[in-house]
Design an enzyme around this catalytic site. Sequence first.
Site, mmCIF file in Angstrom:
data_model
loop_
_atom_site.group_PDB
_atom_site.id
_atom_site.type_symbol
_atom_site.label_atom_id
_atom_site.label_comp_id
_atom_site.label_asym_id
_atom_site.label_seq_id
_atom_site.Cartn_x
_atom_site.Cartn_y
_atom_site.Cartn_z
ATOM 1 N N ASN A 123 22.068 9.111 16.835
ATOM 2 C CA ASN A 123 21.292 8.651 15.669
ATOM 3 C C ASN A 123 21.380 9.641 14.500
ATOM 4 O OD1 ASN A 123 19.756 10.778 16.531
ATOM 5 N ND2 ASN A 123 17.862 9.638 16.827
ATOM 6 N N ASP A 147 16.641 24.315 20.215
ATOM 7 C CA ASP A 147 15.462 23.537 20.597
ATOM 8 C C ASP A 147 15.147 23.699 22.081
ATOM 9 O OD1 ASP A 147 17.700 22.171 21.525
ATOM 10 O OD2 ASP A 147 17.450 20.465 20.197
ATOM 11 N N GLU A 164 14.855 14.356 14.308
ATOM 12 C CA GLU A 164 15.157 12.931 14.370
ATOM 13 C C GLU A 164 15.170 12.338 12.956
ATOM 14 O OE1 GLU A 164 16.224 12.073 17.037
ATOM 15 O OE2 GLU A 164 14.951 12.395 18.782
ATOM 16 N N HIS A 195 20.846 12.950 14.685
ATOM 17 C CA HIS A 195 19.967 14.121 14.717
ATOM 18 C C HIS A 195 20.761 15.406 14.953
ATOM 19 C CE1 HIS A 195 18.941 13.785 19.335
ATOM 20 N NE2 HIS A 195 19.936 14.632 19.155
HETATM 21 C C1 GLP Z 1 20.257 16.570 22.379
HETATM 22 C C2 GLP Z 1 20.064 17.961 21.723
HETATM 23 C C3 GLP Z 1 21.014 18.156 20.572
HETATM 24 C C4 GLP Z 1 22.398 17.689 21.009
HETATM 25 C C5 GLP Z 1 22.385 16.200 21.142
HETATM 26 C C6 GLP Z 1 23.711 15.607 21.621
HETATM 27 O O1 GLP Z 1 19.174 15.737 22.271
HETATM 28 N N1 GLP Z 1 18.739 18.236 21.281
HETATM 29 O O2 GLP Z 1 21.016 19.525 20.176
HETATM 30 O O3 GLP Z 1 23.337 18.043 20.029
HETATM 31 O O4 GLP Z 1 21.303 15.743 21.911
HETATM 32 O O5 GLP Z 1 23.891 15.764 22.988
HETATM 33 P P1 GLP Z 1 25.289 15.545 23.710
HETATM 34 O O6 GLP Z 1 26.134 16.711 23.315
HETATM 35 O O7 GLP Z 1 24.975 15.552 25.173
HETATM 36 O O8 GLP Z 1 25.820 14.259 23.214
#
Ligand code: GLP
Length: 271
Positions: A136, A67, A143, A138
């Site tokens: 959440n 993304d 989402e 995702h």
């Molecule tokens: C972000 C990304 C995800 C990622 C998630 C968790 O929003 N779009 O691909 O896996 O949040 O992030 P973190 O690893 O910092 O907890």
Amino acid sequence: MEVVILDEAQEIAKKGATLVAELVAKKPHSVLGLATGGTPVQLYKHLIALYQQGQISFNQVQSFNLDEYLGIASSNPLSYRHFMNSCFFEHIDVKLENTHLPDCSPANPREEGPRYEQQIKAAGGIDLQILGIGSNGHIGFNEPSSSLASRTRIKTLAQSTIEDNSKLLKPGEFQPHLAITMGIGTILEARRILLLALGEHKAEAVQAAIEGPVTAMCPASALQLHPHVTVVSDAAAASQLELADYYRWVYRENEELKKEYGNFYELDIYG
Ligand code: GLP
């Protein structure tokens, strides 16, 4: 689903890096699906170390990130392009033109999803997709309520995601509310998936993803439909798993079997 619960964050990163290294050794022109966020940072550090020790080369590898934020310049330190370059790509021998992220300021944002899908297809599909998980549930920026059949497209971020990710920002800094993300259908087409989860704030999402019903309310639960998923979690993120003892036992059993027979249960899908 293979669920591996390890005590140390370092062990988790090492386990993930080993999977990537084994794949690239077997198939030097692998197509890797990559993730941003804090979770995979140590994994990238391990891979950089393996590269520096001459144990792995990425020079034929292609990569596709999950993304990217929409509406900022790729030079903006907030962009995932910037994150990937500075955290990983600049420290290994991957050709930058072989590293792909959705364009964060495309001329026509609606065409960006299909264009990205086409690029993935032209590269032969993703061999191994690395995923983190949002608190959440995702994956990518899919989402809750995202279609389980969704393809790469624009998504409006959940308020909880905006809040989670705002921790990385300086006060007053602009934070995009839109992103382009691979869809859940896109992610499920990867030949193999590795989801990493660290910390207690992920425990509920991890439990729902692995043991809950398959539901758009927890996008990561769609991974239950994929035949080759490994979840590597620390004890905190695994703390709400009902079958945690069973996963630990299976892991120990499999480690023993591996010593005796090698990795016989590993599907040979990379051909
Ligand atoms: C972000 C990304 C995800 C990622 C998630 C968790 O929003 N779009 O691909 O896996 O949040 O992030 P973190 O690893 O910092 O907890």
